[in-house]
Design a protein around this motif. Sequence first.
Motif, short mmCIF file in Angstrom:
data_model
loop_
_atom_site.label_atom_id
_atom_site.label_comp_id
_atom_site.label_asym_id
_atom_site.label_seq_id
_atom_site.Cartn_x
_atom_site.Cartn_y
_atom_site.Cartn_z
N PHE A 96 34.72 48.98 54.38
CA PHE A 96 34.62 50.33 53.79
C PHE A 96 35.99 50.99 53.74
O PHE A 96 36.38 51.60 52.73
CB PHE A 96 33.64 51.19 54.61
CG PHE A 96 33.63 52.65 54.18
CD1 PHE A 96 33.04 53.02 52.98
CD2 PHE A 96 34.24 53.63 54.95
CE1 PHE A 96 33.03 54.34 52.57
CE2 PHE A 96 34.25 54.96 54.55
CZ PHE A 96 33.63 55.31 53.36
N SER B 48 38.04 49.66 50.94
CA SER B 48 37.59 49.98 49.57
C SER B 48 37.51 51.48 49.32
O SER B 48 37.21 51.91 48.20
CB SER B 48 36.21 49.36 49.32
OG SER B 48 35.25 49.94 50.19
N VAL B 49 37.79 52.30 50.34
CA VAL B 49 37.54 53.74 50.23
C VAL B 49 38.37 54.41 49.13
O VAL B 49 37.92 55.35 48.48
CB VAL B 49 37.75 54.45 51.61
CG1 VAL B 49 39.23 54.62 51.94
CG2 VAL B 49 37.06 55.81 51.60
N MET C 184 35.72 46.21 46.53
CA MET C 184 34.34 46.70 46.39
C MET C 184 33.34 45.57 46.66
O MET C 184 32.29 45.78 47.26
CB MET C 184 34.12 47.28 44.99
CG MET C 184 34.70 48.68 44.83
SD MET C 184 34.29 49.37 43.22
CE MET C 184 34.88 51.04 43.42
N LEU D 93 28.88 50.11 41.88
CA LEU D 93 30.03 50.89 42.39
C LEU D 93 31.17 50.89 41.39
O LEU D 93 31.80 51.92 41.13
CB LEU D 93 30.51 50.30 43.73
CG LEU D 93 29.55 50.46 44.92
CD1 LEU D 93 30.08 49.68 46.12
CD2 LEU D 93 29.38 51.93 45.29
N LEU E 59 36.40 53.93 46.02
CA LEU E 59 35.15 54.71 46.08
C LEU E 59 35.41 56.21 45.94
O LEU E 59 34.58 56.94 45.42
CB LEU E 59 34.42 54.43 47.40
CG LEU E 59 33.98 52.97 47.63
CD1 LEU E 59 33.43 52.79 49.04
CD2 LEU E 59 32.93 52.55 46.61
N ILE F 44 34.92 58.05 42.57
CA ILE F 44 33.59 58.57 42.20
C ILE F 44 33.51 60.05 42.58
O ILE F 44 33.04 60.88 41.80
CB ILE F 44 32.47 57.78 42.94
CG1 ILE F 44 32.60 56.28 42.65
CG2 ILE F 44 31.09 58.30 42.55
CD1 ILE F 44 31.70 55.39 43.51
#
Length: 427
Positions: free
Chosen positions: A213, A216-217, A78, A103, A220, A223
């Motif tokens: 991205f 780190s997806v 992140m 995040l 993420l 969320i």
Amino acid sequence: MNASIIFIILLVLMLTGMPISISLGLTVLSFLFMFTQVPLESVALKLFTGIEKFEIMAIPFFILAGNFLTHGGVARRMIKFATSMVGHWYGGLGLAGVLACALFAAVSGSSPATVVAIGSILMPAMVKAGFPNKFGAGVITTSGALGILIPPSIVMVMYSVATNTSVGALFMAGVIPGIGLAMVLGGVTWYRAMKFDYPRMQKATLGERWKAFRESVWGLLLIVVVMGGIYSGMFTPTEAAAMSAVYAFFVAVFVYQDLSMKDVARVLLNSANMSAMLLYIITNAVLFSFIMTNENIPQALADWMLGHGLGMIAFLLAVNIILLLAGNFMEPSSIVLIFAPILFPVAMKLGIDPVHFGILMVVNMEVGMCHPPVGLNLYVASGITKMGITDLTVAVWPWLLSMLAFLVVVTYVPILSTWLPRTLGMM
């Protein structure tokens, strides 16, 4: 009179250095034995029925998810993603710290966990890049507090347990204030970095951003799993907590492979320890709330305030002062569980929205976590930065003042908290 006796007993026990949970339990038992005729059977019954709430199960699950993410390399990815997005602005790594904390807050639910996860990686990098130690410490200590405002939040679950407010509505209500506070902290970071000409990083290419991205997806996506699941009605906040724990385990062990199966036992044990501590506080706080209600203390307080013509504005100001003072000596869970049952009935009589009141309490807790003598984030950051509490207190002041200004806005502009849950039909 009875209220004075209860608080004097509690204060004396706390001043002896006794843990807050035991102080609460002993206060209740001392008062019951010496000043009331309440049968002990009803106390025992209240102990069990008080923690027999479905929402409480969310707490150990969110703690477990946070621990898997802290140890499972999610934070590192992140930070890399946040740095690729904002690293080229003034105070690049500092801004990346604010964004990474926001995040990580959206997946962990805990402020100290956010400070540990982001701070332990970012602080050495900031010092190496040429930032003063105080600047990095100020950013991480205050941005870590976003952990309890941006949903999911363990403190919001505590408030829900104490006041029977919808957890789902509270989670949604935290989104706009959470983003707002992240922008305020980011603004202070940017301004100070520009003023003192702190280093900036080279602008990342589109390819580098996409790579960061993509890495780190998986973190993420949590969320989306939690907030999307609650909003769409696929599962309750408690089920979302269980889902997040399973998902975090899967990501840390099988996707990123930063945790081996051997490490899982240690993570489970740490989570069990922390959960047991919080549940013990909740149990004793439930008893404390029972004795307050039994003695009609919240109702008497409400009648006294209304009788003296104190309106909503004065009451909210008084609440902020009380909670900020309590933040000097106690940690957030205890404050919410002790003060919510006392202040909530007064707020309802004055026509204050329960969800707005919950967010106001959470923002107060955030400020409390960043100032001495008991600011939890200060102690966690002190361990990471190897700075003394006095130096850290000086370091956080610019950000702390902006948080106090934000608290005033949240207090007197309720639409910030209530617009989203109302629009989504959750209120």
